[in-house]
Design a protein around this motif. Structure first.
Motif, PDB file in Angstrom:
ATOM      1  N   GLY A  36       0.799  -1.213   0.000  1.00  0.00           N
ATOM      2  CA  GLY A  36       0.000   0.000   0.000  1.00  0.00           C
ATOM      3  C   GLY A  36       0.832   1.263   0.000  1.00  0.00           C
ATOM      4  N   TYR A  37       0.173   2.361   0.321  1.00  0.00           N
ATOM      5  CA  TYR A  37       0.768   3.693   0.288  1.00  0.00           C
ATOM      6  C   TYR A  37       1.145   4.123   1.697  1.00  0.00           C
ATOM      7  CZ  TYR A  37      -1.193   3.797  -4.388  1.00  0.00           C
ATOM      8  OH  TYR A  37      -1.492   3.507  -5.693  1.00  0.00           O
ATOM      9  N   TRP A  38       2.371   4.629   1.842  1.00  0.00           N
ATOM     10  CA  TRP A  38       2.904   5.029   3.138  1.00  0.00           C
ATOM     11  C   TRP A  38       3.562   6.400   3.042  1.00  0.00           C
ATOM     12  CZ3 TRP A  38       1.928   1.898   7.213  1.00  0.00           C
ATOM     13  CH2 TRP A  38       1.571   0.599   6.932  1.00  0.00           C
ATOM     14  N   GLU A  39       3.400   7.200   4.090  1.00  0.00           N
ATOM     15  CA  GLU A  39       4.100   8.474   4.137  1.00  0.00           C
ATOM     16  C   GLU A  39       5.000   8.518   5.364  1.00  0.00           C
ATOM     17  OE1 GLU A  39       1.630  11.972   4.572  1.00  0.00           O
ATOM     18  OE2 GLU A  39       0.118  10.822   5.647  1.00  0.00           O
ATOM     19  N   ILE A  40       6.137   9.169   5.188  1.00  0.00           N
ATOM     20  CA  ILE A  40       7.098   9.290   6.283  1.00  0.00           C
ATOM     21  C   ILE A  40       6.485  10.172   7.365  1.00  0.00           C
ATOM     22  CG2 ILE A  40       8.329  11.244   5.251  1.00  0.00           C
ATOM     23  CD1 ILE A  40      10.158   8.455   6.998  1.00  0.00           C
ATOM     24  N   LYS A  41       6.606   9.747   8.594  1.00  0.00           N
ATOM     25  CA  LYS A  41       6.057  10.485   9.730  1.00  0.00           C
ATOM     26  C   LYS A  41       7.170  11.130  10.547  1.00  0.00           C
ATOM     27  CE  LYS A  41       3.355   9.550  13.877  1.00  0.00           C
ATOM     28  NZ  LYS A  41       2.695   8.489  14.650  1.00  0.00           N
ATOM     29  N   GLU A  42       8.258  10.351  10.762  1.00  0.00           N
ATOM     30  CA  GLU A  42       9.329  10.841  11.627  1.00  0.00           C
ATOM     31  C   GLU A  42      10.620  10.092  11.325  1.00  0.00           C
ATOM     32  OE1 GLU A  42       8.918  11.790  16.129  1.00  0.00           O
ATOM     33  OE2 GLU A  42       9.568   9.700  16.011  1.00  0.00           O
ATOM     34  N   VAL A  43      11.730  10.803  11.465  1.00  0.00           N
ATOM     35  CA  VAL A  43      13.055  10.201  11.360  1.00  0.00           C
ATOM     36  C   VAL A  43      13.759  10.437  12.686  1.00  0.00           C
ATOM     37  CG1 VAL A  43      15.287  10.252  10.185  1.00  0.00           C
ATOM     38  CG2 VAL A  43      13.188  10.588   8.875  1.00  0.00           C
ATOM     39  N   THR A  44      14.302   9.362  13.266  1.00  0.00           N
ATOM     40  CA  THR A  44      15.073   9.464  14.498  1.00  0.00           C
ATOM     41  C   THR A  44      16.519   9.117  14.156  1.00  0.00           C
ATOM     42  OG1 THR A  44      13.151   8.746  15.782  1.00  0.00           O
ATOM     43  CG2 THR A  44      15.304   8.678  16.882  1.00  0.00           C
ATOM     44  N   PHE A  45      17.399  10.093  14.312  1.00  0.00           N
ATOM     45  CA  PHE A  45      18.802   9.912  13.964  1.00  0.00           C
ATOM     46  C   PHE A  45      19.523   9.145  15.068  1.00  0.00           C
ATOM     47  CE2 PHE A  45      17.220  13.560  11.669  1.00  0.00           C
ATOM     48  CZ  PHE A  45      17.600  13.260  10.374  1.00  0.00           C
ATOM     49  N   SER A  46      20.697   8.628  14.742  1.00  0.00           N
ATOM     50  CA  SER A  46      21.427   7.783  15.682  1.00  0.00           C
ATOM     51  C   SER A  46      21.820   8.521  16.965  1.00  0.00           C
ATOM     52  CB  SER A  46      22.665   7.180  15.017  1.00  0.00           C
ATOM     53  OG  SER A  46      23.487   8.200  14.498  1.00  0.00           O
ATOM     54  N   ASP A  47      21.894   9.858  16.908  1.00  0.00           N
ATOM     55  CA  ASP A  47      22.218  10.625  18.116  1.00  0.00           C
ATOM     56  C   ASP A  47      20.976  10.942  18.961  1.00  0.00           C
ATOM     57  OD1 ASP A  47      20.935  12.603  16.676  1.00  0.00           O
ATOM     58  OD2 ASP A  47      22.642  13.976  16.626  1.00  0.00           O
ATOM     59  N   GLY A  48      19.798  10.446  18.511  1.00  0.00           N
ATOM     60  CA  GLY A  48      18.563  10.651  19.263  1.00  0.00           C
ATOM     61  C   GLY A  48      17.733  11.826  18.804  1.00  0.00           C
ATOM     62  N   THR A  49      18.288  12.707  17.974  1.00  0.00           N
ATOM     63  CA  THR A  49      17.493  13.829  17.480  1.00  0.00           C
ATOM     64  C   THR A  49      16.441  13.324  16.503  1.00  0.00           C
ATOM     65  OG1 THR A  49      19.067  14.298  15.703  1.00  0.00           O
ATOM     66  CG2 THR A  49      19.362  15.505  17.777  1.00  0.00           C
ATOM     67  N   LYS A  50      15.338  14.059  16.430  1.00  0.00           N
ATOM     68  CA  LYS A  50      14.208  13.645  15.595  1.00  0.00           C
ATOM     69  C   LYS A  50      13.818  14.753  14.630  1.00  0.00           C
ATOM     70  CE  LYS A  50      12.279  10.541  19.010  1.00  0.00           C
ATOM     71  NZ  LYS A  50      11.079   9.970  19.575  1.00  0.00           N
ATOM     72  N   LYS A  51      13.294  14.329  13.501  1.00  0.00           N
ATOM     73  CA  LYS A  51      12.734  15.252  12.524  1.00  0.00           C
ATOM     74  C   LYS A  51      11.344  14.740  12.167  1.00  0.00           C
ATOM     75  CE  LYS A  51      13.282  17.409   8.063  1.00  0.00           C
ATOM     76  NZ  LYS A  51      14.099  17.640   6.899  1.00  0.00           N
ATOM     77  N   GLU A  52      10.339  15.595  12.382  1.00  0.00           N
ATOM     78  CA  GLU A  52       8.962  15.232  12.071  1.00  0.00           C
ATOM     79  C   GLU A  52       8.589  15.761  10.698  1.00  0.00           C
ATOM     80  OE1 GLU A  52       5.893  15.814  14.975  1.00  0.00           O
ATOM     81  OE2 GLU A  52       7.337  15.671  16.611  1.00  0.00           O
ATOM     82  N   PHE A  53       7.730  15.023  10.018  1.00  0.00           N
ATOM     83  CA  PHE A  53       7.226  15.423   8.712  1.00  0.00           C
ATOM     84  C   PHE A  53       5.724  15.617   8.818  1.00  0.00           C
ATOM     85  CE2 PHE A  53      11.198  13.373   7.922  1.00  0.00           C
ATOM     86  CZ  PHE A  53      11.737  14.048   6.843  1.00  0.00           C
ATOM     87  N   LYS A  54       5.292  16.856   8.707  1.00  0.00           N
ATOM     88  CA  LYS A  54       3.866  17.168   8.816  1.00  0.00           C
ATOM     89  C   LYS A  54       3.162  17.028   7.469  1.00  0.00           C
ATOM     90  CE  LYS A  54       4.134  19.506  13.038  1.00  0.00           C
ATOM     91  NZ  LYS A  54       4.118  18.446  13.996  1.00  0.00           N
ATOM     92  N   VAL A  55       3.856  17.418   6.388  1.00  0.00           N
ATOM     93  CA  VAL A  55       3.296  17.358   5.041  1.00  0.00           C
ATOM     94  C   VAL A  55       4.318  16.686   4.135  1.00  0.00           C
ATOM     95  CG1 VAL A  55       2.474  18.734   3.090  1.00  0.00           C
ATOM     96  CG2 VAL A  55       2.004  19.492   5.419  1.00  0.00           C
TER      97      VAL A  55
END
Length: 139
Positions: free
Chosen positions: A30-49
């Motif tokens: 099916g279809y999936w969208e990226i929600k969040e990336v957690t980097f190896s140092d623990g920092t996170k990047k959220e994807f709203k759109v």
């Protein structure tokens, strides 16, 4: 009391250990969208759109993954480019392996449900996805 606390700790450990079962693999289709990336140092990047969505097609242990662009009428714009995908099960882990003419890589499938999945790459980066819900603005 100590007997119950030991049992409680065991239950917590089992419930926090999220393993993916082979029978769950069809849920990847099916279809999936990226929600969040957690980097190896623990920092996170959220994807709203997201302007692109990943489409996964899996038949048994092989399939493909491709990027598609959702349109407002509920359809998708796409190209013929697709990354071949193979599933490999080893040491109680499930790996999603990709092999293109330019590169090859693998991701460990950490969790999978009807609405979410997450993978971890060799650099320790965790990608969390959610099932894409199309926006249909019909005239």
């Amino acid at each position: 009391m100590a007997k119950y606390s030991g049992l409680l700790m065991l239950l917590l450990f089992i419930s926090c250990n999220s393993t993916v079962d082979k029978e769950q693999l069809p849920l990847l289709n099916g279809y999936w969208e990226i929600k969040e990336v957690t980097f190896s140092d623990g920092t996170k990047k959220e994807f709203k759109v997201n302007s692109t969505v990943d489409y996964i097609s899996l038949d048994s242990m092989h399939g493909f993954r491709k990027k598609v662009n959702p349109k407002f009428n509920g359809t998708f714009e796409t190209s013929d480019d697709a990354e071949p995908l193979s599933i490999r099960i080893s040491s109680d882990s499930i790996f999603m392996e990709y092999n293109t003419p330019l590169n090859s890589w693998k991701e460990t499938l950490l969790s999978l449900s009807k609405s979410n999945f997450s993978v971890k790459n060799d650099q320790g980066v965790i990608y969390s996805y959610q099932r894409f819900e199309p926006i249909n603005i019909a005239p």
